[in-house]
Design an enzyme around this catalytic site. Structure first.
Site, PDB file in Angstrom:
ATOM      1  N   CYS A  72       0.840  -1.194   0.000  1.00 26.18           N
ATOM      2  CA  CYS A  72       0.000   0.000   0.000  1.00 26.18           C
ATOM      3  C   CYS A  72       0.880   1.251   0.000  1.00 26.18           C
ATOM      4  O   CYS A  72       1.755   1.393   0.858  1.00 26.18           O
ATOM      5  CB  CYS A  72      -0.886  -0.020   1.250  1.00 26.18           C
ATOM      6  SG  CYS A  72      -1.721   1.531   1.597  1.00 26.18           S
ATOM      7  N   GLU A  73       0.639   2.123  -0.949  1.00 23.20           N
ATOM      8  CA  GLU A  73       1.460   3.321  -1.047  1.00 23.20           C
ATOM      9  C   GLU A  73       1.161   4.337   0.058  1.00 23.20           C
ATOM     10  O   GLU A  73       1.934   5.261   0.272  1.00 23.20           O
ATOM     11  CB  GLU A  73       1.311   3.976  -2.415  1.00 23.20           C
ATOM     12  CG  GLU A  73      -0.035   4.557  -2.702  1.00 23.20           C
ATOM     13  CD  GLU A  73      -0.151   5.112  -4.116  1.00 23.20           C
ATOM     14  OE1 GLU A  73      -0.833   6.131  -4.264  1.00 23.20           O
ATOM     15  OE2 GLU A  73       0.425   4.537  -5.054  1.00 23.20           O
ATOM     16  N   HIS A  74       0.064   4.167   0.777  1.00 23.89           N
ATOM     17  CA  HIS A  74      -0.288   5.113   1.834  1.00 23.89           C
ATOM     18  C   HIS A  74       0.399   4.810   3.156  1.00 23.89           C
ATOM     19  O   HIS A  74       0.734   5.733   3.897  1.00 23.89           O
ATOM     20  CB  HIS A  74      -1.809   5.134   2.044  1.00 23.89           C
ATOM     21  CG  HIS A  74      -2.554   5.592   0.844  1.00 23.89           C
ATOM     22  ND1 HIS A  74      -3.806   5.121   0.515  1.00 23.89           N
ATOM     23  CD2 HIS A  74      -2.222   6.470  -0.139  1.00 23.89           C
ATOM     24  CE1 HIS A  74      -4.211   5.692  -0.601  1.00 23.89           C
ATOM     25  NE2 HIS A  74      -3.268   6.510  -1.016  1.00 23.89           N
ATOM     26  N   HIS A  75       0.570   3.524   3.481  1.00 25.22           N
ATOM     27  CA  HIS A  75       1.142   3.155   4.773  1.00 25.22           C
ATOM     28  C   HIS A  75       2.370   2.271   4.668  1.00 25.22           C
ATOM     29  O   HIS A  75       2.952   1.894   5.683  1.00 25.22           O
ATOM     30  CB  HIS A  75       0.088   2.427   5.630  1.00 25.22           C
ATOM     31  CG  HIS A  75      -1.132   3.247   5.856  1.00 25.22           C
ATOM     32  ND1 HIS A  75      -2.307   3.053   5.146  1.00 25.22           N
ATOM     33  CD2 HIS A  75      -1.360   4.284   6.695  1.00 25.22           C
ATOM     34  CE1 HIS A  75      -3.201   3.931   5.540  1.00 25.22           C
ATOM     35  NE2 HIS A  75      -2.663   4.691   6.475  1.00 25.22           N
ATOM     36  N   GLN A 113      -5.139  -0.624  -4.516  1.00 20.10           N
ATOM     37  CA  GLN A 113      -5.861  -1.700  -5.186  1.00 20.10           C
ATOM     38  C   GLN A 113      -6.717  -1.193  -6.337  1.00 20.10           C
ATOM     39  O   GLN A 113      -6.825  -1.839  -7.384  1.00 20.10           O
ATOM     40  CB  GLN A 113      -6.710  -2.467  -4.170  1.00 20.10           C
ATOM     41  CG  GLN A 113      -7.437  -3.653  -4.757  1.00 20.10           C
ATOM     42  CD  GLN A 113      -8.169  -4.446  -3.699  1.00 20.10           C
ATOM     43  OE1 GLN A 113      -7.764  -4.501  -2.544  1.00 20.10           O
ATOM     44  NE2 GLN A 113      -9.266  -5.071  -4.082  1.00 20.10           N
ATOM     45  N   HIS A 141      -5.961  -6.024   3.485  1.00 21.67           N
ATOM     46  CA  HIS A 141      -5.000  -4.931   3.635  1.00 21.67           C
ATOM     47  C   HIS A 141      -4.509  -4.878   5.081  1.00 21.67           C
ATOM     48  O   HIS A 141      -5.299  -4.638   5.997  1.00 21.67           O
ATOM     49  CB  HIS A 141      -5.662  -3.602   3.267  1.00 21.67           C
ATOM     50  CG  HIS A 141      -5.962  -3.492   1.805  1.00 21.67           C
ATOM     51  ND1 HIS A 141      -5.297  -2.618   0.984  1.00 21.67           N
ATOM     52  CD2 HIS A 141      -6.842  -4.163   1.010  1.00 21.67           C
ATOM     53  CE1 HIS A 141      -5.757  -2.745  -0.251  1.00 21.67           C
ATOM     54  NE2 HIS A 141      -6.696  -3.673  -0.255  1.00 21.67           N
ATOM     55  N   CYS A 143      -2.845  -2.615   6.384  1.00 20.17           N
ATOM     56  CA  CYS A 143      -3.014  -1.264   6.932  1.00 20.17           C
ATOM     57  C   CYS A 143      -4.366  -1.119   7.614  1.00 20.17           C
ATOM     58  O   CYS A 143      -4.537  -0.273   8.491  1.00 20.17           O
ATOM     59  CB  CYS A 143      -2.831  -0.203   5.851  1.00 20.17           C
ATOM     60  SG  CYS A 143      -3.898  -0.387   4.414  1.00 20.17           S
TER      61      CYS A 143
END
Length: 186
Positions: A72-75, A113, A141, A143
């Protein structure tokens, strides 16, 4: 990268010189280089171009349960699950393993995703030029499971439908039914 990981360990309040962590920066850097691979923009189409074959078949082709692993590019935490890819050929088919490789190629990027699902569908549509393409991804996920709301049983489902699979209710239903059908292989 190893220096950055050592600084990260320090920022977490750990001692990077303790026995269990001494070699962690090298191991973690090697792991991240394996987990996240950048590819040139033309790589997905090139992957498919090497395995396109002529056909008279115009019936739906589906590869289900392709395992995917991504970050995940956010976390910067993993998400993982299965990808189902289907298409309706229009004079051309692609080698079956290339569909799994295409999913892998996009999954091995820092990713979300929703984008992953669309990238697979769009590349297949643009390169193979089938009558329609459908992609469904179901993933867990970390995250969401390990932090934040901590919902261990949650799954995210995304879809991308292009061409006939988008515009025809019958084609869309056929794709979704075949993608959801329980496997008889054991």
């Amino acid at each position: 990268m190893q220096d950055s990981i050592k600084q990260w360990i320090l920022a977490l309040g750990e001692d990077p010189n303790r026995p269990g962590l001494v070699d962690t920066p090298r191991r973690a850097a090697d792991a991240w280089k394996y987990l996240v691979r950048t590819t040139p923009p033309e790589a997905p189409a090139e992957l498919l171009q090497n395995a396109i074959f002529e056909t008279e078949n115009n019936h739906m082709v589906i590869v289900r349960d392709i395992e995917i692993y991504s970050i995940c590019e956010h976390h910067l935490l993993p998400f993982f699950g299965v990808c189902h890819i289907g298409y309706i050929p229009r004079g051309r088919i692609v080698g079956v393993s290339k569909l799994a490789r295409l999913a892998d190629l996009f999954a091995r990027r820092l990713q979300v995703q929703e984008r992953l699902t669309h990238q697979i569908a769009r590349t297949l549509m643009d390169t193979l030029k089938p009558a329609g393409v459908g992609v469904v991804i179901e993933a867990r996920h970390l995250c969401m499971m390990m932090r934040g709301v901590e919902k261990q049983n949650s799954r995210m489902v995304t879809s991308a439908m292009l061409g006939t699979i988008h515009s025809s209710v019958a084609a869309r239903n056929e794709f979704l039914q075949l993608a959801r059908q329980p496997s008889t292989l054991r």
